[in-house]
Motif scaffolding. Structure first.
Motif, PDB file in Angstrom:
ATOM      1  N   ASP A 121      -5.266   6.407   1.050  1.00 52.52           N
ATOM      2  CA  ASP A 121      -4.979   7.514   1.964  1.00 52.52           C
ATOM      3  C   ASP A 121      -5.644   7.296   3.314  1.00 52.52           C
ATOM      4  OD1 ASP A 121      -3.461   8.858   0.119  1.00 52.52           O
ATOM      5  OD2 ASP A 121      -5.174   9.945  -0.725  1.00 52.52           O
ATOM      6  N   LEU A 122      -5.099   7.931   4.336  1.00 50.52           N
ATOM      7  CA  LEU A 122      -5.672   7.885   5.682  1.00 50.52           C
ATOM      8  C   LEU A 122      -6.820   8.875   5.803  1.00 50.52           C
ATOM      9  CD1 LEU A 122      -2.351   7.850   7.752  1.00 50.52           C
ATOM     10  CD2 LEU A 122      -3.889   5.924   7.395  1.00 50.52           C
ATOM     11  N   CYS A 123      -7.716   8.594   6.732  1.00 45.66           N
ATOM     12  CA  CYS A 123      -8.841   9.483   6.988  1.00 45.66           C
ATOM     13  C   CYS A 123      -8.392  10.594   7.922  1.00 45.66           C
ATOM     14  CB  CYS A 123     -10.003   8.710   7.618  1.00 45.66           C
ATOM     15  SG  CYS A 123     -11.431   9.747   7.989  1.00 45.66           S
ATOM     16  N   VAL A 124      -8.664  11.841   7.531  1.00 53.16           N
ATOM     17  CA  VAL A 124      -8.238  12.997   8.339  1.00 53.16           C
ATOM     18  C   VAL A 124      -9.440  13.836   8.768  1.00 53.16           C
ATOM     19  CG1 VAL A 124      -5.920  13.126   7.365  1.00 53.16           C
ATOM     20  CG2 VAL A 124      -7.796  14.278   6.192  1.00 53.16           C
ATOM     21  N   LYS A 125     -10.610  13.206   8.912  1.00 56.81           N
ATOM     22  CA  LYS A 125     -11.807  13.942   9.317  1.00 56.81           C
ATOM     23  C   LYS A 125     -11.758  14.368  10.778  1.00 56.81           C
ATOM     24  CE  LYS A 125     -14.945  11.808   5.964  1.00 56.81           C
ATOM     25  NZ  LYS A 125     -16.172  10.987   5.776  1.00 56.81           N
ATOM     26  N   GLY A 126     -11.004  13.630  11.615  1.00 57.04           N
ATOM     27  CA  GLY A 126     -10.925  13.975  13.026  1.00 57.04           C
ATOM     28  C   GLY A 126     -12.019  13.358  13.870  1.00 57.04           C
ATOM     29  N   TRP A 127     -12.779  12.393  13.317  1.00 59.99           N
ATOM     30  CA  TRP A 127     -13.821  11.747  14.108  1.00 59.99           C
ATOM     31  C   TRP A 127     -13.193  10.753  15.085  1.00 59.99           C
ATOM     32  CZ3 TRP A 127     -17.972  10.292   9.836  1.00 59.99           C
ATOM     33  CH2 TRP A 127     -18.406  11.478   9.235  1.00 59.99           C
ATOM     34  N   ASN A 128     -13.884  10.537  16.213  1.00 51.07           N
ATOM     35  CA  ASN A 128     -13.392   9.578  17.206  1.00 51.07           C
ATOM     36  C   ASN A 128     -14.344   8.396  17.370  1.00 51.07           C
ATOM     37  OD1 ASN A 128     -15.473  10.916  18.464  1.00 51.07           O
ATOM     38  ND2 ASN A 128     -14.433  11.082  20.449  1.00 51.07           N
TER      39      ASN A 128
ATOM     40  N   ILE B  58       0.860  -1.194   0.000  1.00 51.29           N
ATOM     41  CA  ILE B  58       0.000   0.000   0.000  1.00 51.29           C
ATOM     42  C   ILE B  58       0.891   1.237   0.000  1.00 51.29           C
ATOM     43  CG2 ILE B  58      -1.741   1.290   1.292  1.00 51.29           C
ATOM     44  CD1 ILE B  58      -2.722  -1.384   2.423  1.00 51.29           C
ATOM     45  N   TRP B  59       0.585   2.190  -0.856  1.00 48.74           N
ATOM     46  CA  TRP B  59       1.269   3.482  -0.938  1.00 48.74           C
ATOM     47  C   TRP B  59       0.317   4.552  -0.416  1.00 48.74           C
ATOM     48  CZ3 TRP B  59       6.025   5.372  -2.331  1.00 48.74           C
ATOM     49  CH2 TRP B  59       6.124   6.729  -2.615  1.00 48.74           C
ATOM     50  N   ARG B  60       0.781   5.379   0.527  1.00 51.04           N
ATOM     51  CA  ARG B  60      -0.115   6.391   1.087  1.00 51.04           C
ATOM     52  C   ARG B  60       0.677   7.601   1.553  1.00 51.04           C
ATOM     53  NH1 ARG B  60      -2.035   2.899   6.339  1.00 51.04           N
ATOM     54  NH2 ARG B  60      -0.014   2.752   7.392  1.00 51.04           N
ATOM     55  N   ARG B  61      -0.047   8.684   1.707  1.00 58.90           N
ATOM     56  CA  ARG B  61       0.551   9.946   2.153  1.00 58.90           C
ATOM     57  C   ARG B  61       0.616   9.950   3.680  1.00 58.90           C
ATOM     58  NH1 ARG B  61       1.306  14.832  -0.247  1.00 58.90           N
ATOM     59  NH2 ARG B  61       1.450  16.640   1.136  1.00 58.90           N
ATOM     60  N   VAL B  62       1.799  10.280   4.215  1.00 61.33           N
ATOM     61  CA  VAL B  62       1.995  10.321   5.666  1.00 61.33           C
ATOM     62  C   VAL B  62       2.632  11.670   6.027  1.00 61.33           C
ATOM     63  CG1 VAL B  62       2.165   7.824   5.977  1.00 61.33           C
ATOM     64  CG2 VAL B  62       4.204   9.124   5.421  1.00 61.33           C
ATOM     65  N   ALA B  63       2.983  11.801   7.299  1.00 62.83           N
ATOM     66  CA  ALA B  63       3.499  13.087   7.785  1.00 62.83           C
ATOM     67  C   ALA B  63       4.823  13.466   7.129  1.00 62.83           C
ATOM     68  CB  ALA B  63       3.670  13.034   9.305  1.00 62.83           C
ATOM     69  N   LEU B  64       5.685  12.487   6.857  1.00 61.34           N
ATOM     70  CA  LEU B  64       7.004  12.771   6.277  1.00 61.34           C
ATOM     71  C   LEU B  64       7.019  12.493   4.781  1.00 61.34           C
ATOM     72  CD1 LEU B  64       9.309  11.286   9.051  1.00 61.34           C
ATOM     73  CD2 LEU B  64       8.815  13.687   8.609  1.00 61.34           C
TER      74      LEU B  64
ATOM     75  N   ILE C 246     -12.762   4.606   9.779  1.00 61.58           N
ATOM     76  CA  ILE C 246     -14.015   5.352   9.604  1.00 61.58           C
ATOM     77  C   ILE C 246     -14.444   5.116   8.169  1.00 61.58           C
ATOM     78  CG2 ILE C 246     -15.088   7.624   9.543  1.00 61.58           C
ATOM     79  CD1 ILE C 246     -13.167   8.497  11.712  1.00 61.58           C
ATOM     80  N   GLY C 247     -15.514   4.350   8.015  1.00 69.51           N
ATOM     81  CA  GLY C 247     -15.913   3.938   6.681  1.00 69.51           C
ATOM     82  C   GLY C 247     -14.912   2.930   6.149  1.00 69.51           C
ATOM     83  N   GLU C 248     -14.314   3.227   5.016  1.00 65.18           N
ATOM     84  CA  GLU C 248     -13.331   2.336   4.415  1.00 65.18           C
ATOM     85  C   GLU C 248     -11.905   2.861   4.563  1.00 65.18           C
ATOM     86  OE1 GLU C 248     -13.886  -0.618   3.143  1.00 65.18           O
ATOM     87  OE2 GLU C 248     -16.021  -0.433   3.613  1.00 65.18           O
ATOM     88  N   GLN C 249     -11.751   4.016   5.222  1.00 62.52           N
ATOM     89  CA  GLN C 249     -10.424   4.617   5.368  1.00 62.52           C
ATOM     90  C   GLN C 249      -9.905   4.442   6.794  1.00 62.52           C
ATOM     91  OE1 GLN C 249     -11.408   8.658   3.875  1.00 62.52           O
ATOM     92  NE2 GLN C 249      -9.746   8.327   2.395  1.00 62.52           N
TER      93      GLN C 249
END
Length: 705
Positions: free
Chosen positions: A103-110, A54-60, A125-128
């Protein structure tokens, strides 16, 4: 088709901390290899084991997540976005995997769903996915009412570590299934929670441990090592053991067994990266494993037997090697000057032993240090700072860390230099050039450099020593003028003749001529006139009791007048409290009352100035008379001193009869120096001189007068 490889320098993130471990990631047709730059630990993933990429966007930047068929997850980040096409093509052609973008989910839901996949807990959250937790980092899992708490192993390399996460699990309507317990069981089945279930395979009693210090019982379990001491207990999983070392002590009677740990064991704020055990070679043991013979044969495949006996250190190292499944590192071919496989030296404030190994150096024991050759930038041989009979061995790593091992004996230099040279390590003091084999004298030149090279500190100390000797000679000459010395006949005649340079040959017996032939002529001594010392009474003048006293201030005048009143108002008041109270009263006093005391102070000041003027006018005439009389006395004393120095040669010639009489004797210089202190002392010294003169010389002395 030629083998193609991709090489990346990327950090490996620890998901539950803010720490990253840098390393090198190599992709080849056989699989993926990652080597940690700090610990040297290697992760090897075979190409046949890869299940998903899996390729995804992260902090670095961008990251790569790899999942294996047995459920393990590996994550690497620090990639650039432009590297995706190259990686995707490589995975497709060599691993037959599609590198999916997710990609990771960045909605901020808990509020979401927890999924357990292999060694990973994913909160989606959902599929992310929102975040993922490797269950191997979980140290403890506790449950409550509708709540599950996960605790994590602390990461020592991180400034801030995530220590705890709590999940709220809502109750469900399904009968017979507790969702909280189901959640906890899923975590515990994959978590790194150490639980001492069942009996230990074997137990070693009261082993001496240097770090952490003390005596511990070591209980060997199938998956972990339990150190049980009087104060502390440690549980060490075999997965945290990096290396094993078996090192002989320099005295050839003891052995060190060193266990390298990552992550280290903790005791409060102290971290122990090495577990060091000390054994005596003479101590033997008979060991019986708590397993039947079939289980021992099946599990250890002949590496261990149910009943074993031998030296204690051999039994411990043999059991640890079988359970940890790692090789034991021992010293190689290095042999020091004394024949030992180690070098005695000091690191920081403690003395210890440095072992040159085949692939690195290890220092035991306080603090233990292990340095691999592949992380060394250069080494340096430096002159010892405290003594010339030792040298320092400095090691600097590629990360910039410097280790200095000091107080190494000079005799060890040749052996250590040859070892470092054979391992092709960069030596700083000789540059990057290799020394030819025909020049073995390189370390001999260093060994002799203490005598050949210029030592500025030694030269400076020699010069200071010469100056001190000259000052001592001068002080002894000057002290001879003030104090009586033992009467040496031969030396006294020579000193008198040289000092006064008069016709002494007539009075000498000819012995002086023989002595002059034997001894070289000395230079004439210059007699310095010593200035009379000032008396303390002349330097510091005391106060005149007849002088007018200085006037008091307005506050002090008021305080003297009001002291009794304050005491009567406050009976039993102390002196300090009285002064405080007086200050408060004076501060609160009105201006009119203060002006009255100011006027009194001004009047007292005028009276003082008037009295001081009269005193100074009357005292000038008296002081001038005293000064004139003092000057006159000093002139008289100086004139008498000169006259006595002129008469000194005739009296000095009269010393030879005094030798025969053996009476007490005082030099003329001693008498003249005493005379300078006052008239009374002068008269006493003259009487002593007359009394010490023999009767046979009184007539000659009177005749010369």
């Amino acid at each position: 088709m030629e083998e193609e490889e991709l090489l990346f320098l990327c950090p490996l993130p620890t998901p539950v901390s803010l720490c990253q471990n840098d390393g090198r990631l190599r992709l080849s047709r056989q699989g993926v290899i990652f080597k940690n730059s700090k610990t040297g630990k290697v992760d090897n993933i075979q190409a046949s084991e890869l299940a998903e990429g899996i390729w995804r966007r992260v902090a670095l930047g961008h990251g790569l997540k790899l999942l294996t068929k047995n459920g393990h997850v590996y994550k690497y980040d620090g990639f650039r976005e432009s590297e995706f096409d190259k990686l995707s093509e490589f995975f497709k052609s060599h691993y037959r995997l599609e590198l999916a973008e997710k990609d990771l989910c960045v909605k901020g839901w808990n509020w979401g769903t927890v999924k357990f996949g292999g060694q990973l807990l994913s909160f989606d959250i959902g599929e992310q996915p929102v975040f993922e937790i490797p269950l191997s980092n979980v140290s403890q899992c506790t449950t409550g009412k509708n709540e599950v708490t996960l605790e994590f192993h602390q990461n020592d390399d991180a400034e801030v570590s995530l220590m705890e996460v709590r999940f709220y699990v809502p109750p469900t309507q399904e009968d017979g299934v507790d969702p909280v317990e189901a959640f906890a069981q899923n975590v515990l089945s994959k978590a790194d929670v150490i639980q001492a279930t069942g009996d230990a395979i074997c137990i070693f009693r009261e082993l001496q441990c240097l770090t952490p210090r003390g005596r511990y019982d070591i209980r060997i379990y199938p998956t972990f090592l339990h150190l049980h001491g009087k104060t502390f207990d440690y549980k060490i999983p075999y997965t945290t053991v990096l290396r094993l070392f078996l090192l002989p002590h320099k005295d050839q009677r003891q052995m060190f067994f060193v266990i390298s740990l990552d992550p280290p064991i903790k005791q409060g704020q102290t971290r122990y990266h090495f577990l060091i055990l000390l054994f005596s070679k003479d101590e033997d043991i008979s060991l019986t494993l708590n397993m039947n013979e079939d289980e021992v044969e099946k599990r250890f495949e002949g590496r261990l037997t149910k009943n074993m006996s031998g030296s204690l250190y051999e039994m411990v190292s043999r059991v640890m090697k079988a359970l940890v499944n790692r090789k034991i590192t021992v010293p190689g071919n290095f042999q020091g000057h004394s024949g030992a496989q180690c070098i005695t030296c000091s690191y920081k404030a403690s003395s210890g032993l440095l072992y040159p190994l085949e692939r690195g150096f290890i220092y035991v024991h306080k603090p233990p240090v292990h340095i691999r050759f592949d992380e060394i930038s250069f080494v340096n041989f430096a002159r010892g700072t405290t003594t010339t009979r030792s040298f320092d061995f400095e090691i600097e790593t590629k990360q910039g860390t410097q280790y200095t091992f000091s107080s190494i004996e000079r005799e060890e230099y040749g052996k250590l230099f040859d070892f470092v040279n054979a391992k092709k390590l960069n030596i700083k003091n000789r540059g990057h050039k290799e020394v030819p084999a025909s020049m073995p004298q390189s370390y001999d030149e260093y060994a002799d450099s203490d005598e050949d090279q210029h030592d500025a500190y030694l030269e400076r100390m020699k010069e200071e020593g010469k100056i001190r000797e000259e000052n001592a000679d001068d002080s002894s000459d000057e002290s001879g003028e003030e104090t009586d010395e033992s009467f040496n006949p031969g030396e006294e005649d020579e000193d008198v003749a040289e000092e006064f340079d008069s016709e002494v040959s007539a009075s000498s017996d000819g012995g002086s001529d023989r002595e002059e032939k034997r001894k070289p002529a000395k230079k004439a001594k210059i007699v310095k006139e010593r200035k009379p010392r000032k008396k303390p009474s002349e330097v510091r003048k005391g106060k005149d009791p007849n002088a007018p006293k200085r006037p008091m201030s307005a506050y002090m005048l008021w305080l003297n007048a009001s002291r009794e009143k304050i005491k009567s108002d406050h009976p039993g008041i102390s002196i300090t409290d009285l002064s405080k109270k007086a200050g408060e009263l004076w501060k609160g006093m009105s201006k009119e009352k203060k002006e009255e005391w100011d006027r009194k102070a001004e009047d007292a000041k005028r009276d003082y100035e008037k009295a001081m003027k009269e005193y100074s006018e009357g005292g000038k005439s008296e002081s001038s008379k005293k000064e004139k009389s003092k000057k006159k006395k000093q002139q008289q004393q100086q004139g008498k001193g000169k006259a006595e120095r002129k008469a000194a040669p005739s009296k000095a010639l009269a010393k030879s009869p005094a030798k025969q009489l053996g009476e007490s004797f005082k030099s003329k210089e001693f008498v003249s120096s005493e005379e300078s202190s006052g008239d009374n002392k002068k008269e006493d010294s003259e009487e002593e001189e007359i009394a010490s003169t023999p009767p046979s010389l009184e007539d000659s002395a009177s005749g010369s007068d």
